[in-house]
Design a protein around this motif. Structure first.
Motif, short mmCIF file in Angstrom:
data_model
loop_
_atom_site.label_atom_id
_atom_site.label_comp_id
_atom_site.label_asym_id
_atom_site.label_seq_id
_atom_site.Cartn_x
_atom_site.Cartn_y
_atom_site.Cartn_z
N ASP A 1 -104.00 32.64 42.66
CA ASP A 1 -104.90 33.40 41.79
C ASP A 1 -104.67 34.90 41.86
OD1 ASP A 1 -106.10 31.05 41.01
OD2 ASP A 1 -107.64 31.14 42.57
N GLU A 2 -103.62 35.33 42.57
CA GLU A 2 -103.38 36.76 42.67
C GLU A 2 -101.92 37.08 42.35
OE1 GLU A 2 -104.28 38.05 46.61
OE2 GLU A 2 -102.64 36.93 47.53
N TRP A 3 -101.64 38.39 42.27
CA TRP A 3 -100.28 38.86 41.96
C TRP A 3 -99.83 39.81 43.06
CZ3 TRP A 3 -97.37 37.69 37.47
CH2 TRP A 3 -98.02 36.83 36.58
N LEU A 4 -98.50 39.82 43.32
CA LEU A 4 -97.93 40.64 44.39
C LEU A 4 -96.89 41.60 43.82
CD1 LEU A 4 -97.22 37.93 47.14
CD2 LEU A 4 -99.28 39.27 46.81
N PHE A 5 -96.85 42.78 44.40
CA PHE A 5 -95.75 43.72 44.18
C PHE A 5 -95.18 44.02 45.56
CE2 PHE A 5 -94.34 48.26 43.75
CZ PHE A 5 -93.22 47.99 42.96
N LEU A 6 -93.88 43.74 45.76
CA LEU A 6 -93.26 43.79 47.08
C LEU A 6 -92.22 44.90 47.14
CD1 LEU A 6 -92.65 39.93 47.51
CD2 LEU A 6 -94.63 41.26 48.29
N ILE A 7 -92.26 45.68 48.23
CA ILE A 7 -91.26 46.72 48.48
C ILE A 7 -90.61 46.43 49.82
CG2 ILE A 7 -90.83 49.18 48.73
CD1 ILE A 7 -93.40 49.72 47.17
N ARG A 8 -89.30 46.13 49.79
CA ARG A 8 -88.59 45.83 51.04
C ARG A 8 -88.41 47.12 51.84
NH1 ARG A 8 -83.43 42.20 52.68
NH2 ARG A 8 -82.55 43.59 54.28
N ASP A 9 -88.72 47.03 53.14
CA ASP A 9 -88.57 48.19 54.02
C ASP A 9 -87.25 48.09 54.81
OD1 ASP A 9 -88.91 50.41 55.61
OD2 ASP A 9 -90.26 49.40 57.01
N ALA A 10 -87.17 47.09 55.71
CA ALA A 10 -85.97 47.00 56.55
C ALA A 10 -85.82 45.60 57.11
CB ALA A 10 -86.05 48.03 57.68
N ARG A 11 -84.57 45.27 57.45
CA ARG A 11 -84.29 44.01 58.13
C ARG A 11 -84.48 44.21 59.62
NH1 ARG A 11 -80.23 42.55 61.22
NH2 ARG A 11 -79.74 40.32 61.51
N LEU A 12 -85.20 43.27 60.24
CA LEU A 12 -85.42 43.31 61.68
C LEU A 12 -84.65 42.17 62.32
CD1 LEU A 12 -89.31 43.89 61.72
CD2 LEU A 12 -87.48 45.61 61.76
N PRO A 13 -83.74 42.45 63.24
CA PRO A 13 -82.94 41.38 63.84
C PRO A 13 -83.78 40.50 64.75
CG PRO A 13 -82.56 43.45 64.96
CD PRO A 13 -83.43 43.77 63.79
N PRO A 14 -83.29 39.30 65.07
CA PRO A 14 -84.02 38.43 66.01
C PRO A 14 -84.19 39.14 67.35
CG PRO A 14 -82.26 37.23 64.92
CD PRO A 14 -82.05 38.66 64.59
N ARG A 15 -85.34 38.85 68.00
CA ARG A 15 -85.57 39.38 69.34
C ARG A 15 -86.63 38.56 70.05
NH1 ARG A 15 -90.39 41.91 69.98
NH2 ARG A 15 -91.42 42.86 68.17
N PRO A 16 -86.66 38.59 71.38
CA PRO A 16 -87.70 37.88 72.13
C PRO A 16 -89.07 38.51 71.87
CG PRO A 16 -85.85 38.46 73.54
CD PRO A 16 -85.66 39.21 72.28
N MET A 17 -90.10 37.68 71.89
CA MET A 17 -91.47 38.18 71.77
C MET A 17 -91.95 38.72 73.12
SD MET A 17 -93.43 35.21 69.62
CE MET A 17 -93.00 34.79 67.94
N GLN A 18 -92.69 39.83 73.07
CA GLN A 18 -93.41 40.26 74.26
C GLN A 18 -94.60 39.32 74.49
OE1 GLN A 18 -92.30 42.78 76.25
NE2 GLN A 18 -90.52 42.78 74.85
N PHE A 19 -95.17 39.37 75.67
CA PHE A 19 -96.25 38.45 76.00
C PHE A 19 -97.40 38.54 75.00
CE2 PHE A 19 -100.37 37.69 78.09
CZ PHE A 19 -100.21 36.36 78.44
N GLU A 20 -97.85 39.73 74.68
CA GLU A 20 -98.98 39.88 73.76
C GLU A 20 -98.62 39.39 72.37
OE1 GLU A 20 -102.04 40.43 74.36
OE2 GLU A 20 -101.68 40.75 76.49
N GLU A 21 -97.37 39.57 71.97
CA GLU A 21 -96.95 39.09 70.65
C GLU A 21 -96.94 37.56 70.60
OE1 GLU A 21 -93.89 42.59 69.21
OE2 GLU A 21 -93.19 41.10 70.66
N ALA A 22 -96.65 36.93 71.71
CA ALA A 22 -96.56 35.47 71.77
C ALA A 22 -97.85 34.83 72.24
CB ALA A 22 -95.41 35.07 72.69
N ARG A 23 -98.87 35.63 72.47
CA ARG A 23 -100.05 35.13 73.18
C ARG A 23 -100.66 33.88 72.55
NH1 ARG A 23 -103.53 37.13 77.04
NH2 ARG A 23 -105.56 36.11 77.04
#
Length: 674
Positions: free
Chosen positions: A609-631
Motif C-alpha cells: 500500500d505504499e511507494w518507495l524512492f531508493l537512493i543507493r549509498d554504498a556497498r558494504l562487504p561481508p564482515r563478522p557481527m559484533q556481539f551487540e549486533e548479533a544479540r
C-alpha cells in the motif's frame, strides 16, 4: 487450534506455545516418508504411546493433537509415519512443560487466574446472552414482524414523579369514556400528552400512528398491540413515557421491500403523445433493442433517478402512490416492465429489479439483535436472568456496613462517597456481599461503581442491584463454560497455553536474557555463524502515493544531493525515511539497488500500500557481527540451548517413556485393500 488470549505479553508467549504445535504440523507434511512396513496388528485408539509421572498418552489423544497441528484430517493423512513419530516427542514436550507449570503452582497466580477468568467470560457470556436473552426476544420480533398493525394511542404523562396516581386515574377515566363510545380520536385530540396529537398533518395527529411493526416501539406497547384484534382497545398500561391507552384499527401482512426503477415523463399538454412515447420505449425494451437503464437516462424527466438508469433503490410498496402501488402488484417476475401508468407526478414505466424474500431467522438474527442491544426489553430480560441466578444460588448484602462506609442514611442515598473508598482503603477490605459461595468486598463494589456509566448519580440500592446482577451473570457464564464440553475444552486449552508461556518465560526466555555470561559464551562458540553478508546501504523514502515521491526524484535528479532530499522530507508529513541494508534475501522491490551504482536512485516503486524512492549509498562487504549486533540471534540460540536443558530435566523428573513403535501409520502410508 487453541485460541489466543487478550493481553499482549500473554498473547505473544501463547502464540509461541501454540506455534510449537503449528510447527509440528509443518514438519508433519514435509518429512520424508518411511519405508518401514506397518505393524501386522494395528494398535487400537486406547493404546498407550507414552507415559510420564502418573499420566498416560493414548493413541487417540495423540491423533487429535496431530490432526490439529497438521491443519485438518486431510493434511494429517498426507503426512509420513516418521513425521508422526517426531510429533510424539514434540507434543510430549509440550505436555511436560504444562505439567511442570501446574506443579509449580503457576495456575494459582492471580494474573493467570484473571486472564483465564476474562477469557472464559469472553467466550461463554455471549453464548449465554444469545440463548437466554437475545434469541428469545429476536424470535418474538421475527414472528411478529410478519404483520403490521394500524394503531392509535393516548398518552398521559405524570406531572411529577409522585403524581403517578393522578395520571393513572386520568388515563382510566379516558379509558372508561372510550368504553362508553366516545370516539378515540376526539379523546386523543383533547387529552393526549403526545406531542403530535394536536398537530394536523403529523403522524400521531388525533392519536393515529398508522401501521407500525414489532421493534419500532416500547415492548409493553408492542405486547398489547399484537394481543388485540382490530377494533379493540387496551387497558391502561405504563411505559417510561407515562400511561397509555391504545386502539388497534387494522392488521395486514408486512411487506418486503422491492428494488424498483422507473422512467418518468411529464406531459406538456399532450398526454396522448406522452403515452405513445412510453409505449414505443416499452416495445423496444421488451424486444431487446433498448435497455431500460439507457431509456431512463435519455428520456426520464426525474433528474434524481435518470442518471442512475431510473433506479429508485429499495422501496416498500405501500409507500408508493396508489396507482404505482397497484401496478407494482401486477409485476409478477423480476425484470418485468409495466405499461405506462399515471400518477400525480406524470406518466411512468416501472421495472421490477428485485423482490426481496423474507430471510430465515438465522439470516435475520444479526439485524434483529441490533434492534435489541441497549433497548429496555433486552436490559430487562438480562436483569431478570441475573435475578433468577441470584435466587438459585443465594445472594445477600451487608447493607448496614455499606451505609456506614458511604456515610448514608438510606439505600436511596447516592453511592458517590464510595468513589473515593478504593483510594483510601487501608488493610483488608471488609466483606459486603455474597453470591453462592463467593464473598465480595466493599472495595470491589466501589471498583464496580467507578466503571458504571453515570456512577456519580447511582444510589446505593441501584449499586447493590447492578453489582449482584453482574456477578450473577459472571457466575452463569462460568457455569455454562463448565457444562458445555466444547467451551470447557477450549478454556482448558487456553489455560494450558497461558501456563506454557509463563513457564517458558520464567525458565527459558527471561533466564536466557539475564544470563550475560551464557550469552557471551554462546556468541564465542558460534562466532562464525553471526556474519553480515554483502549489503548495500540504501536511503529509502516512503509515501502513500507515487505522486508524493516524484518531486523528490526530480530534486535528487537535479543535483544528486542526499542532504537536500532529507531536508525536504523532514518537513513533509507524508514522507518517512529510513536506512535499508539490502541483501540478496531482501524483498524484490529493493533488488534494483544491488545492480545500481553508488549514488544512483531508483523509483518510485510500489510495495503493497505504499511507494518507495531508493537512493543507493554504498556497498558494504561481508564482515563478522559484533556481539551487540548479533544479540537477538544470540539470545534465540541461547534460549534453544536452555530449552533443551530444561527438557532433559523434565524427562528425567517425570520418568518419561515413549513407545513410537506402537504408532500406526498415517492413512497415506497404510496398506490399501486389494
Amino acid at each position: 487450534m487453541l485460541p489466543l488470549p487478550h493481553s499482549p505479553m500473554i498473547r505473544l508467549g501463547y502464540t509461541l506455545g501454540v506455534l510449537l504445535l503449528a510447527v509440528l504440523g509443518v514438519a508433519c507434511s514435509s518429512s520424508p516418508k518411511t519405508t518401514e512396513p506397518p505393524p501386522s496388528a494395528p494398535p487400537s485408539d486406547d493404546t498407550v504411546v507414552a507415559h510420564y509421572a502418573d499420566t498416560t498418552l493414548t493413541l487417540a489423544e495423540l491423533d487429535s493433537a496431530f490432526i490439529d497441528a497438521a491443519g485438518g484430517p486431510s493434511a494429517a493423512a498426507d503426512s509420513s509415519l516418521q513425521a508422526y513419530r517426531d510429533f510424539l516427542d514434540r507434543y510430549l514436550h509440550f505436555r511436560l512443560k504444562v505439567r511442570a507449570a501446574y506443579d509449580a503452582g503457576l495456575d494459582t497466580l492471580p494474573r493467570v487466574r484473571r486472564e483465564v477468568h476474562d477469557y472464559r467470560q469472553e467466550r461463554a457470556r455471549p453464548q449465554l446472552l444469545r440463548e437466554e436473552v437475545y434469541e428469545p426476544l429476536a424470535r418474538t420480533l421475527y414472528e411478529r414482524r410478519t404483520q403490521a398493525v394500524d394503531v392509535s394511542h393516548i398518552l398521559i404523562r405524570p406531572a411529577s414523579s409522585p403524581d403517578t396516581l393522578t395520571a393513572y386515574r386520568t388515563a382510566q377515566a379516558i379509558a372508561d369514556s372510550v368504553g362508553q363510545g366516545v370516539p378515540f380520536g376526539d379523546l386523543a385530540l383533547r387529552n393526549s400528552d403526545a406531542p403530535a396529537a394536536r398537530e394536523e398533518g403529523r403522524r400521531g395527529y388525533r392519536g393515529r400512528l398508522g401501521y407500525v411493526q414489532a421493534g419500532d416501539i416500547a415492548k409493553p406497547f408492542e405486547d398489547r398491540m399484537y394481543a388485540l384484534s382490530p377494533g379493540e382497545t387496551s387497558d391502561v398500561f405504563r411505559t417510561k413515557f407515562g400511561y397509555h391507552i391504545l386502539k388497534v384499527h387494522d392488521r395486514r401482512p408486512a411487506e418486503q421491500p422491492i428494488e424498483l426503477a422507473h422512467l418518468l415523463r411529464r406531459p406538456q399538454g399532450d398526454s396522448a403523445a406522452t403515452r405513445r412515447l412510453l409505449d414505443s420505449l416499452r416495445t423496444k425494451i421488451l424486444d431487446g433493442t433498448l435497455s431500460f437503464a439507457a431509456a431512463a437516462r435519455e428520456y426520464s424527466q426525474d433528474p434524481q433517478s435518470a442518471s442512475k438508469g431510473g433506479a429508485l433503490g429499495e422501496v416498500v410498496p405501500r409507500a408508493l402512490p396508489s396507482p404505482l402501488r397497484e401496478t407494482v402488484a401486477t409485476l409478477d417476475s423480476v425484470g418485468a416492465v409495466s405499461e405506462s401508468v399515471q400518477s400525480r407526478f406524470g406518466y411512468h414505466l416501472l421495472k421490477l429489479i428485485d423482490r426481496q424474500q423474507r430471510p430465515s431467522f438465522d439470516e435475520a438474527y444479526s439485524d434483529l439483535k441490533d434492534r435489541l442491544v441497549g433497548r429496555p426489553r433486552a436490559e430487562q430480560r438480562t436483569a431478570a436472568l441475573a435475578r433468577t441466578v441470584r435466587t438459585e444460588v443465594g445472594a445477600s448484602t451487608d447493607t448496614t456496613r455499606l451505609l456506614a462506609t458511604a456515610r448514608a442514611a438510606s439505600a436511596d442515598s447516592l453511592a458517590r462517597p464510595l468513589l473515593t473508598y478504593a483510594d483510601t482503603l487501608s488493610g483488608a477490605a471488609p466483606p459486603a456481599a455474597t453470591l453462592g459461595d463467593s464473598v465480595y468486598t466493599i472495595d470491589q463494589m466501589a471498583q464496580h461503581l467507578m466503571q458504571t456509566d453515570g456512577g456519580a448519580q447511582t444510589t446505593l440500592a441501584e449499586l447493590i442491584e447492578s453489582f449482584l446482577n453482574e456477578k450473577a451473570l459472571q457466575y452463569a457464564a462460568t457455569r455454562r463454560a463448565q457444562t458445555d464440553p466444547a467451551l470447557r475444552q477450549n478454556i482448558e486449552e487456553y489455560r494450558d497455553g497461558t501456563l506454557l508461556f509463563r513457564y517458558m518465560q520464567d525458565s527459558v526466555w527471561a533466564a536466557a536474557a539475564r544470563d550475560t555470561a551464557g550469552l557471551r559464551r554462546t556468541y564465542r562458540q558460534n562466532r562464525t555463524k553471526y556474519q553480515f553478508p554483502e549489503r548495500v546501504r540504501t536511503l529509502a523514502l516512503r509515501a502513500p502515493a507515487d505522486s508524493v515521491l516524484r518531486p523528490y526524484a526530480t530534486l535528487y535528479g537535479r543535483d544528486s544531493s542526499v542532504t537536500a532530499v532529507l531536508d525536504a522530507a523532514a518537513t513533509d508529513s507524508l514522507i518517512s525515511t529510513d536506512t535499508a541494508y539490502v541483501t540478496d534475501r531482501s524483498a524484490d522491490v529493493y533488488q534494483s539497488v544491488r545492480a545500481a551504482a553508488d549514488g544512483e536512485a531508483t523509483g518510485p516503486l510500489a510495495q503493497g500500500d505504499e511507494w518507495l524512492f531508493l537512493i543507493r549509498d554504498a556497498r558494504l562487504p561481508p564482515r563478522p557481527m559484533q556481539f551487540e549486533e548479533a544479540r537477538s540471534r544470540v539470545v534465540q540460540d541461547h534460549q534453544d540451548r536452555l530449552e533443551q536443558r530444561v527438557l532433559r530435566r523434565l524427562r528425567e523428573r517425570y520418568d518419561v517413556e515413549t513407545f513410537p513403535e506402537r504408532l500406526r501409520p498415517p492413512v497415506s502410508d497404510a496398506p490399501t485393500a486389494p
